[in-house]
Scaffold this active site. Sequence first.
Site, PDB file in Angstrom:
ATOM      1  N   ASP A  59      35.407  72.568  66.591  1.00  0.00           N
ATOM      2  CA  ASP A  59      35.881  73.835  67.125  1.00  0.00           C
ATOM      3  C   ASP A  59      36.617  74.648  66.069  1.00  0.00           C
ATOM      4  O   ASP A  59      37.329  74.103  65.221  1.00  0.00           O
ATOM      5  CB  ASP A  59      36.814  73.545  68.303  1.00  0.00           C
ATOM      6  N   GLU A 117      31.350  75.248  64.757  1.00  0.00           N
ATOM      7  CA  GLU A 117      31.518  76.557  65.384  1.00  0.00           C
ATOM      8  C   GLU A 117      32.215  77.433  64.336  1.00  0.00           C
ATOM      9  O   GLU A 117      33.433  77.400  64.199  1.00  0.00           O
ATOM     10  CB  GLU A 117      32.366  76.481  66.654  1.00  0.00           C
TER      11      GLU A 117
END
Length: 736
Positions: free
Chosen positions: A417, A470
């Site tokens: 993330d 990401e």
Amino acid sequence: MALRDTSLPESSGPLVAPSGAAPALDPAERERLLSGRHHDPHALLGAHPVDGAVVIRALRPYARSVHVVVGGQRHALTSEGDGLFSAVLPLDAVPEYTLAVAYADGEHETADPYRFLPALGELDLHLIREGRHEQLWKALGAEPMTHQGVTGTRFTVWAPNAQGVRVAGEFTCWDGTALPMRSMGSSGVWELFVPGIGEGARYKFEITSRHGGRFLKADPMARRTEAPPATASVVTASHYEWGDADWMAHRGDVPVHEAPFSVYEVHLGSWRPGLTYRQLAEQLPEYVRHLGFTHVEFMPLAEHPFGPSWGYQVTGFYAPTARLGTPDDLRYLIDSLHRAGIGVIMDWVPAHFPKDDWALARFDGDPLYEPGDSRRAEHPDWGTYEFDFGRVEVRNFLVANAVYWCEEFHIDGLRVDAVASMLYLDYSRDSGQWTPNVHGGREDLDAMAFLQEMNATVYRRAPGVVTIAEESTAWGGVTRPTDSGGLGFGLKWNMGWMHDSLGYMSHEPVHRKYHHNEMTFSMVYAYSENYVLPISHDEVVHGKQALVSKMPGDWWQRRADHRAYLGFMWAHPGKQLLFMGQEFAQGSEWSQEHGPDWWLLDPGYGAEADHRGVRDLVRDLNGIYRSTPTLWQRDTEPGGFQWVLGDAADDNVFAFLRYATDGTPLLSVSNFSPVVRHDYRLWAPDRIPAWREILNTDAARYGGSDVINPDDVKVEEERITLTLPPLATVWLTPLQ
């Protein structure tokens, strides 16, 4: 505060008088011991030879009496006040002994924690100092074990700035006075083996900072926690026997970028609200297998105190959330998915952590996991701390954590993330709020080194695992190998494709011709990285609307656009990811409280055409996708794609060919206008005599108007003539 060892019998045996009073402790040493500031309590407590005898000293606050039991004989210890008891025994050498401690609720016999050698080896300490302990969870934390023939738990914690550390738990009434830990030197590690403490015991570390403050902290390495809002760590060990050996042996047979990879993203706590890990194992694998996805991706499962953070503010990096069950229950769910032929990706959050005072923040009274510079420590967007990627022990904590999930839970991939927030020193910061790197640039060189180390280590230790970034900027080399200077990820989310394509779809069809390039621009950079096309949870919350609700027009047009878009997405180069609820065109935004609107699939609702049809389309998209190498073998090769029609802006039409490694093609044609286009002519390679429609998102069974091409389409002078249904995507393959 009864420290009990239930594995030992109640004390018995004759009472023998000790030979004399023990020498008094140095007042300064005594004060440091009692105040929790002593670095070596084992030098004061336990048994020590002195002048042909043995001094035994115990620290047992609130005890009424303490006896030492040697060879069945009991020797009374004399109270020195403040919970200290001691005696001199006429022995030539330190014996094996136990302590019989009487409290208000009775007498309990236990081995003395201070008669044991360290239960942590020199190699472990060396690797911790070097920041190279790739199985750190086996060295730090709470480890149930048998040590020197006695069962108990070894407690270890890294707290290099602390004056002293003690173990506190339900077994000490949350008072750490009786269990001070010893410092293991320059490693910054504190250690104590506590006999009689086993699985299920709740504990924390009582830390005295160098500033004199005293506070309780949860174990950063805890592998199990209490269910929030409770915050204690829990002693645990895995007893799970895996049944996925065949899956693990073959999951890496084909490199992920050359394999089918279609992901169903799930927030596990709300997919079916109220279900535990084991109950989910009875439903989720079957549902995902029915729809044909190759993988599930779980939003973060590491323990987090605030449910609405969806797991992105982690306090227990090594502990699966206790909201849904035990760590072995999670292993059961993952095993069930593997046995159903489904891979498991997990969101991993190494970019930041919350400031809760019982967790990682200022862990030993000073910045430890976070940088010392407050400008660098504070994450400006999320009210959290960032990790200090320049500190080897912190990097080790995170790298080992990535390995932990892969090795201990058989995770098949980590979606990392917020990578962009790690890579840039000026991320969300204004001038004066950040300091350039040594080269004068804005890149965080320490974060780069950490990500490279993490990826290299995971790929080396866990064959078949994929890491996915990401990363929302145009950082070069995210999926380039580390030995070529890249970050070393296997795949990267294509945020640009997601943003541009959803922007195009949100326009009324009459206006789409002015935004045509938003659907074609992705092919300009499609091979710069190994991409995943994500329609994730982030796109269907916080006012962004569900996927079907982003589309313009009436309900029929919205569903048609939704179906056409999925057909375009599944044919486009790159892997696919779809968030739960979007597979059946849920109209409302995702809500963590009640999860997907499953009632929309109820036959009594009349959902066959509306929602079941869309779900059937997703099943068929995945079915054809998985059985058609053309759609995935050459995702990362320019030769695997060819535009047939990329400039038909006035028609809102896109047509392209995909190729397998053996040259087998598939033709995808999307008509994003609400009119039927009859006799639409497209170029086609003349080596193929005819084509057959294998998928049409306008088919009646999906809820469409059933404008299809029922007959084989012949190639004449390098042209084919099709009927293009409204707001639809069709796939054609060569007639065999």
